[in-house]
Design an enzyme around this catalytic site. Structure first.
Site, PDB file in Angstrom:
ATOM      1  N   LYS A   1      14.070 -44.882   4.141  1.00  0.00           N
ATOM      2  CA  LYS A   1      14.348 -43.769   5.047  1.00  0.00           C
ATOM      3  C   LYS A   1      13.882 -44.171   6.446  1.00  0.00           C
ATOM      4  CE  LYS A   1      14.111 -38.789   4.859  1.00  0.00           C
ATOM      5  NZ  LYS A   1      13.989 -37.609   4.036  1.00  0.00           N
TER       6      LYS A   1
ATOM      7  N   GLU B   1      14.641 -24.800  -6.890  1.00  0.00           N
ATOM      8  CA  GLU B   1      14.243 -23.423  -6.580  1.00  0.00           C
ATOM      9  C   GLU B   1      14.204 -22.546  -7.829  1.00  0.00           C
ATOM     10  OE1 GLU B   1      16.455 -25.188  -4.804  1.00  0.00           O
ATOM     11  OE2 GLU B   1      15.401 -25.398  -2.887  1.00  0.00           O
TER      12      GLU B   1
ATOM     13  N   ARG C   1      19.647 -19.883  -4.764  1.00  0.00           N
ATOM     14  CA  ARG C   1      19.835 -20.733  -5.942  1.00  0.00           C
ATOM     15  C   ARG C   1      19.064 -20.213  -7.156  1.00  0.00           C
ATOM     16  NH1 ARG C   1      21.890 -26.383  -4.673  1.00  0.00           N
ATOM     17  NH2 ARG C   1      23.918 -25.595  -4.091  1.00  0.00           N
TER      18      ARG C   1
HETATM   19  C1  TPP Z   1      18.719 -26.420  -2.417  1.00  0.00           C
HETATM   20  C2  TPP Z   1      18.006 -27.085  -1.273  1.00  0.00           C
HETATM   21  N1  TPP Z   1      16.663 -27.048  -1.223  1.00  0.00           N
HETATM   22  C3  TPP Z   1      16.021 -27.640  -0.189  1.00  0.00           C
HETATM   23  C4  TPP Z   1      16.709 -28.281   0.790  1.00  0.00           C
HETATM   24  C5  TPP Z   1      15.984 -28.870   1.988  1.00  0.00           C
HETATM   25  N2  TPP Z   1      16.163 -30.316   2.063  1.00  0.00           N
HETATM   26  C6  TPP Z   1      17.044 -30.901   2.879  1.00  0.00           C
HETATM   27  S1  TPP Z   1      17.080 -32.547   2.760  1.00  0.00           S
HETATM   28  C7  TPP Z   1      15.866 -32.527   1.599  1.00  0.00           C
HETATM   29  C8  TPP Z   1      15.383 -33.824   1.017  1.00  0.00           C
HETATM   30  C9  TPP Z   1      16.476 -34.533   0.328  1.00  0.00           C
HETATM   31  O1  TPP Z   1      15.966 -35.711  -0.217  1.00  0.00           O
HETATM   32  P1  TPP Z   1      16.967 -36.845  -0.665  1.00  0.00           P
HETATM   33  O2  TPP Z   1      18.085 -36.241  -1.421  1.00  0.00           O
HETATM   34  O3  TPP Z   1      16.191 -37.900  -1.350  1.00  0.00           O
HETATM   35  O4  TPP Z   1      17.560 -37.385   0.685  1.00  0.00           O
HETATM   36  P2  TPP Z   1      16.803 -38.207   1.840  1.00  0.00           P
HETATM   37  O5  TPP Z   1      16.549 -37.224   2.936  1.00  0.00           O
HETATM   38  O6  TPP Z   1      15.564 -38.772   1.268  1.00  0.00           O
HETATM   39  O7  TPP Z   1      17.751 -39.243   2.244  1.00  0.00           O
HETATM   40  C10 TPP Z   1      15.446 -31.229   1.333  1.00  0.00           C
HETATM   41  C11 TPP Z   1      14.373 -30.856   0.409  1.00  0.00           C
HETATM   42  C12 TPP Z   1      18.111 -28.281   0.694  1.00  0.00           C
HETATM   43  N3  TPP Z   1      18.886 -28.838   1.621  1.00  0.00           N
HETATM   44  N4  TPP Z   1      18.721 -27.695  -0.350  1.00  0.00           N
END
Ligand code: TPP
Length: 646
Positions: A300, A388, A416
């Site tokens: 990242k 969630e 959700r």
């Molecule tokens: C249902 C939901 N919960 C929380 C989020 C907030 N959120 C956005 S990106 C993220 C992290 C995603 O991690 P990953 O899929 O590993 O992608 P990365 O950012 O590490 O590339 C979160 C928790 C979201 N978008 N959707």
């Protein structure tokens, strides 16, 4: 800046004209372009830097938009936007009337599905794949609408992060993928991070999977050594790979793991920053029949040291200076604390006094500031992953066993978990305190992220008690009061800074089910809930200076459930016109509750309901959006003046 390659890439067709050897340069330019653009126009930086090579390889190998790329969350898809004809508008990303914050089919035919909420990509992509394979009629009508030639041999790819992979929906999708006939490719982008560092079994499992693949690792070591010795041009590289039989190994050997156990072919893990390697692998596996997973390892923030070094902060860093890596902080004269900080500090204070209090967050400890308690009382905070529904039912279990969970979930993501709230918490009348963050308009994250539905979706649930603070003091008092109640309690508050207290009375203690009269008046009554009470108080103040101003009484209801019936009787008896205002959907919220109550109790006032009409609200700054919705001071003034004119 003059970019040799990307300035000439207006669609993936332009990318395909390049030779594989030129792709690393394209990636370098994309990286530079994204860093420059986001330094001035903030967005999701670190995630998008981590997927550049993958994006280039996907568009190089697949035939988009006939082949479908389904990005999970869509916050990592900036390179995808730039390569698919949106480079010139990228400086408008996330801005009012500008490019969408995530992927959005309404914006581009290259965006195969809506994104914003995590973990939906596999299910959506599977649906696309099965429909495109089995129902050519459906396909042709879809194509007819988008005026595209019908794809004969389509491919569908879901791109999902290891964070999103912690969501149950992703596993429901995988389970279905293993049952039904399909050719889905899932690319698992593994960087060991969500917004905050990932913990938990799945994450550990993926780490183990990565480290146990010594064979592949050995290949990389060998390759890297050769590269260092300048032994690697494309021809030699291919020979090296072939000679060592590694690719063959990757395709022939199916190690036993969770994916192969589900009857899904597994490829990897492989370096997600080797664009040429990715092109080769994707070209090979794209024609494999049946479902398959390609597991790639990425970093990242890749390629920008500040982002690599503090991935949580640089998930969405705001504006920054590219050269120094300094983030540009807002230097307001008097900065009020964030709602989130007030929540985080208060929770820690309460948890220190009551050892039954535990904090639950689905992957947002920094965002909601539960990190404050996490630092001091790590054993009493549970970051449960992007899950969630689980967070709510897990809280229910904790409550059933006598703990007092403060479960913090953003309003939009709590959607959700609706049935978990109804079935697992409310039906048993369990004492779970829902701290609902980011309620109302959230700004640049847009339609997928606004918290406009919670009042309406929580109100019909039996046993649910719902309140909303107007000031930081109210939030503290509500959190404290919730400790003494029974059954589920929801406290919803917005994003951003708590208001200056110019318009607040001396903070009065919050009582259960009781509102407060902020100012008295004779002609109309205004009823608000939560932070919209502040611009409304300003609007009333401003309207009161107009010639022939009507006299307005303003009540901050504080509670949507139970409603303050004393106030409602008073208002029902004294006023012919009532205005309600809320920062949520009009249907089902405070205005609806007041109308219903008045009708049930034989009052017949004219009730004018202000809030969000039946629409999804686009993205833009919070200020711009509240202005557009006429829910800022000016808009509220206008509405009050209209009432006055009648
Ligand atoms: C249902 C939901 N919960 C929380 C989020 C907030 N959120 C956005 S990106 C993220 C992290 C995603 O991690 P990953 O899929 O590993 O992608 P990365 O950012 O590490 O590339 C979160 C928790 C979201 N978008 N959707």
């Amino acid at each position: 800046m003059e970019y040799q390659y990307i300035n000439h890439i207006n669609s993936p067709a332009d990318l395909k004209k390049l030779s594989p050897n030129e792709l690393p340069a394209v990636c370098g330019e994309l990286r530079q372009f994204i860093i420059e653009a986001l330094s001035k126009n903030p967005g999701h930086l670190a995630s998008s830097l981590g997927t550049i090579e993958l994006t280039v390889a996907l568009h190089y190998v697949f035939n988009t938009p006939e082949d479908k790329l389904v990005w999970d969350v869509g916050h990592q898809a900036y390179a995808h936007k730039i390569l698919t004809g949106r480079r010139d508008r990228f400086h408008t990303n996330r801005q009012f009337k500008g490019l969408s914050p995530f992927t959005n089919p309404a914006e581009s035919e290259y965006d195969a599905f809506i994104a914003g909420h995590a973990s939906n990509s596999i299910s959506a992509a599977l649906g696309l794949d099965i429909a495109l394979s089995h129902w050519p009629l459906a396909v042709s009508s879809e194509k007819a609408n988008s005026q595209q030639p019908m794809a004969k041999n389509h491919n569908v790819v879901a791109i999902i992060g290891d964070g999103a992979m912690t969501g149950g929906l992703a596993f429901e999708g995988l389970n279905n993928t293993s049952m039904d006939k399909n050719n889905l490719l899932v690319v698992l982008n593994d960087n060991h991070m969500a917004i905050d560092p990932l913990k938990g079994g799945i994450t550990q499992y993926l780490v183990d999977l990565t480290t146990s693949e010594t064979y592949n690792k050995w290949r990389w070591n060998l390759y890297q050594l050769a590269a260092k010795l300048n032994l690697v041009d494309e021809r030699k590289r291919q020979a090296l790979l072939r000679r060592n039989n590694n690719l063959k190994a990757m395709f022939s050997r199916q190690p036993s793991n969770i994916f192969t156990g589900l009857n899904i072919r597994y490829f990897g893990p492989t370096d997600g920053h080797d664009v040429i390697g990715l092109v080769r692998i994707l070209s090979e596996i794209k024609n494999h029949r049946g479902p398959k997973v390609l597991h790639i390892i990425t970093k990242k923030g890749k390629g920008y040291a500040p982002a690599e070094n503090d991935q949580t902060v640089w998930h969405a860093p705001g504006e920054f200076d590219v050269a120094s890596g300094e983030r540009i902080q807002n230097s307001d004269v008097r900065i009020q604390p964030l709602w989130q900080e007030v929540f985080g500090e208060k929770l820690l204070e309460m948890a220190k006094q009551n050892e039954k209090i535990v904090g639950i967050t689905p992957a947002m400890p920094s965002g909601c500031s539960m990190s404050i308690m996490q630092k001091e009382l790590p054993d009493r905070v549970f970051d449960v992953g992007i899950a969630e529904g689980h967070a709510v039912t897990f809280s229910a279990g904790l409550a059933k066993a006598g703990m007092l969970p403060y479960c913090n979930i953003y309003s939009t993501f709590l959607q959700r978990a609706y049935d978990n709230i109804v079935h697992d918490v409310a039906l048993q009348n369990l004492h779970v305190v829902f701290c609902i963050d980011r309620a109302g308009i959230v700004g640049n994250d847009g339609a997928t992220h606004h918290g406009l539905l919670d009042l309406a979706y929580l109100r019909p649930i039996p046993n649910m008690q719902i309140c909303a603070p107007r000031t930081a003091e109210d939030l503290q008092a509500m959190m404290q009061l919730a400790e003494t109640l029974d059954g589920p309690v929801a406290i919803r508050y917005p994003r951003g800074r708590t208001p200056m207290d110019a318009f607040s009375l001396q903070p009065s203690a919050v009582s259960y089910g009781k509102g407060v009269k902020l100012c008295d008046g004779k002609d109309i009554a205004v009823l608000t809930i939560g932070s919209i009470g502040n611009p409304m108080a300003e609007a009333i103040e401003s309207v009161s200076h107009q010639p022939s101003a009507i006299s307005i009484a303003h009540y901050d209801m504080r509670w949507l459930k139970p409603l303050d019936e004393e106030i409602l009787h008073e208002v029902g008896k004294r006023f012919k016109t009532i205005v309600t205002a809320e920062d949520g959907m009009i249907a089902g919220g405070l205005g609806s509750a007041v109308l219903e109550w008045m009708a049930d109790h034989g009052y017949t006032p004219h009730v004018i309901r202000l809030g969000v009409k039946d629409q999804f609200v686009e993205h833009g700054s919070t200020k711009e959006l509240y202005h557009m919705l006429k829910l800022d001071k000016e808009g509220l003034c206008e509405s009050l003046l209209q009432v006055q004119a009648k």
